[in-house]
Write an enzyme that holds these catalytic residues in place. Structure first.
Site, PDB file in Angstrom:
ATOM      1  N   HIS A 197      10.519 -10.937  -0.661  1.00  0.00           N
ATOM      2  CA  HIS A 197       9.270 -11.669  -0.895  1.00  0.00           C
ATOM      3  C   HIS A 197       9.208 -12.324  -2.272  1.00  0.00           C
ATOM      4  O   HIS A 197       8.134 -12.725  -2.717  1.00  0.00           O
ATOM      5  CB  HIS A 197       8.075 -10.740  -0.691  1.00  0.00           C
ATOM      6  CG  HIS A 197       7.928 -10.293   0.726  1.00  0.00           C
ATOM      7  ND1 HIS A 197       7.177  -9.193   1.090  1.00  0.00           N
ATOM      8  CD2 HIS A 197       8.453 -10.787   1.878  1.00  0.00           C
ATOM      9  CE1 HIS A 197       7.247  -9.035   2.409  1.00  0.00           C
ATOM     10  NE2 HIS A 197       8.011  -9.988   2.893  1.00  0.00           N
ATOM     11  N   CYS A 227       8.314   9.764  -1.734  1.00  0.00           N
ATOM     12  CA  CYS A 227       9.658   9.200  -1.830  1.00  0.00           C
ATOM     13  C   CYS A 227      10.326   9.524  -3.160  1.00  0.00           C
ATOM     14  O   CYS A 227      11.559   9.650  -3.223  1.00  0.00           O
ATOM     15  CB  CYS A 227       9.633   7.695  -1.585  1.00  0.00           C
ATOM     16  SG  CYS A 227       8.710   6.717  -2.778  1.00  0.00           S
ATOM     17  N   LEU A 261       4.658   7.936   3.460  1.00  0.00           N
ATOM     18  CA  LEU A 261       3.420   8.701   3.565  1.00  0.00           C
ATOM     19  C   LEU A 261       2.469   7.952   4.487  1.00  0.00           C
ATOM     20  O   LEU A 261       1.858   6.957   4.083  1.00  0.00           O
ATOM     21  CB  LEU A 261       2.791   8.907   2.184  1.00  0.00           C
ATOM     22  CG  LEU A 261       3.504   9.889   1.254  1.00  0.00           C
ATOM     23  CD1 LEU A 261       2.899   9.847  -0.144  1.00  0.00           C
ATOM     24  CD2 LEU A 261       3.424  11.304   1.821  1.00  0.00           C
ATOM     25  N   GLY A 262       2.365   8.370   5.714  1.00  0.00           N
ATOM     26  CA  GLY A 262       1.511   7.697   6.678  1.00  0.00           C
ATOM     27  C   GLY A 262       2.324   7.074   7.795  1.00  0.00           C
ATOM     28  O   GLY A 262       3.545   6.948   7.718  1.00  0.00           O
TER      29      GLY A 262
END
Length: 281
Positions: A120, A264, A247-248
């Site tokens: 990006h 992480c 996470l999630g």
């Protein structure tokens, strides 16, 4: 938990190396850069800037660059955390082939990752939309503050994930924005705004990284943005093992053969140590 998960990630890496790694905002939160989404993949903050909005008029760009001027010092001061350093060490050990990041903060580059695809773009430079000239974001910051000297004394603002900041409208009123040093054209951060197409060269490099790897590890991404999710789909379509450390929940959970919901930083640090790629302090 961190030790057990680190052991499992280390075993997965040893079994499937060399792997490509796809990272997202969750990789940089320990460096003080906020993430975009909650554990269910919903926006935690207002939707990031869209290209169409940025181009819609001078008032929109005035607000954007005022917020960017407020947020840039925090981004510039951010340092790679142990997750970034662990991935660089795993690359040096031959266990990671390429890091493909959706982040624009430059922290993987600064941590020492050599085979890196910044999908990006890069927030540390700006590009002229008229002539294509590049300028460092640090140099532009000096020009922004020179044109808006009172802004340097503005109260500290809450930094947002894209490097801008939450800013009261009255602080952005009258903010002056310089043009390109070469041609006077409109300047845009050299990043992919939300909803904007990834440049062809970056997309091709990311695809090649997946095709050349023996597996794909996703770190700190919900995969809600298609440019990242498509790489997981491509890996799965090729029959490559896919693992996710986040996470999630993520958009790619159904495609992953291994899934760890864990921090992480702790997990990658432990995994690297078990694989003989100790992370420097």
């Amino acid at each position: 938990m961190g030790t057990r998960t680190g052991r499992e990630v280390a075993a997965w890496l040893a079994r499937h190396a060399p792997v490509a790694v796809l990272t997202g905002a969750g990789c940089s939160t320990a460096s003080g850069i906020p993430d975009y989404r909650d554990r269910e993949g919903r926006w935690k903050r207002p939707e990031p800037m869209r290209l169409q909005v940025f181009l819609s008029g001078p008032e929109t760009r005035r607000r954007y660059w005022a917020r960017s001027a407020a947020g840039w010092p925090r981004i510039a001061a951010a340092r790679p955390n142990a997750a970034h350093r662990a991935l660089a060490e795993l690359e040096r050990a031959g266990l990671v082939s390429t890091v493909v990041t959706q982040n624009v903060d430059g922290l993987h580059r600064r941590a020492g990752s050599r085979r890196l695809v910044e999908l990006h773009g890069r927030l540390d430079r700006v590009r002229c939309l008229a002539c294509g000239a590049l300028e460092s974001r640090a140099r532009l910051q000096r020009r922004l503050l020179a044109l808006n000297p009172a802004f340097a004394a503005a109260p500290a603002a809450r930094v947002l994930p894209d490097g801008d900041a939450a800013l009261a409208e009255e602080l952005a009123a009258g903010f002056r924005v310089p043009g390109c040093r070469r041609c006077g054209g409109l300047l845009k951060p050299d990043v992919v705004f939300f909803g904007e197409a990834v440049p062809g060269a970056a997309a091709a490099a990311a695809q090649a990284a997946v095709e050349e790897a023996a597996g794909l590890l996703v770190v700190g991404s919900s995969l809600m943005v298609y440019s990242g999710f498509r790489l997981v789909r491509a890996a799965a379509a090729r029959g490559l093992p896919v693992a996710i450390l986040n996470l999630g929940r993520t958009r790619g959970d159904a495609l992953a053969g291994a899934r760890w919901e864990a921090d992480c930083v702790a997990t990658l640090t432990a995994a690297a140590a078990r694989l003989g790629a100790a992370v420097p302090a």
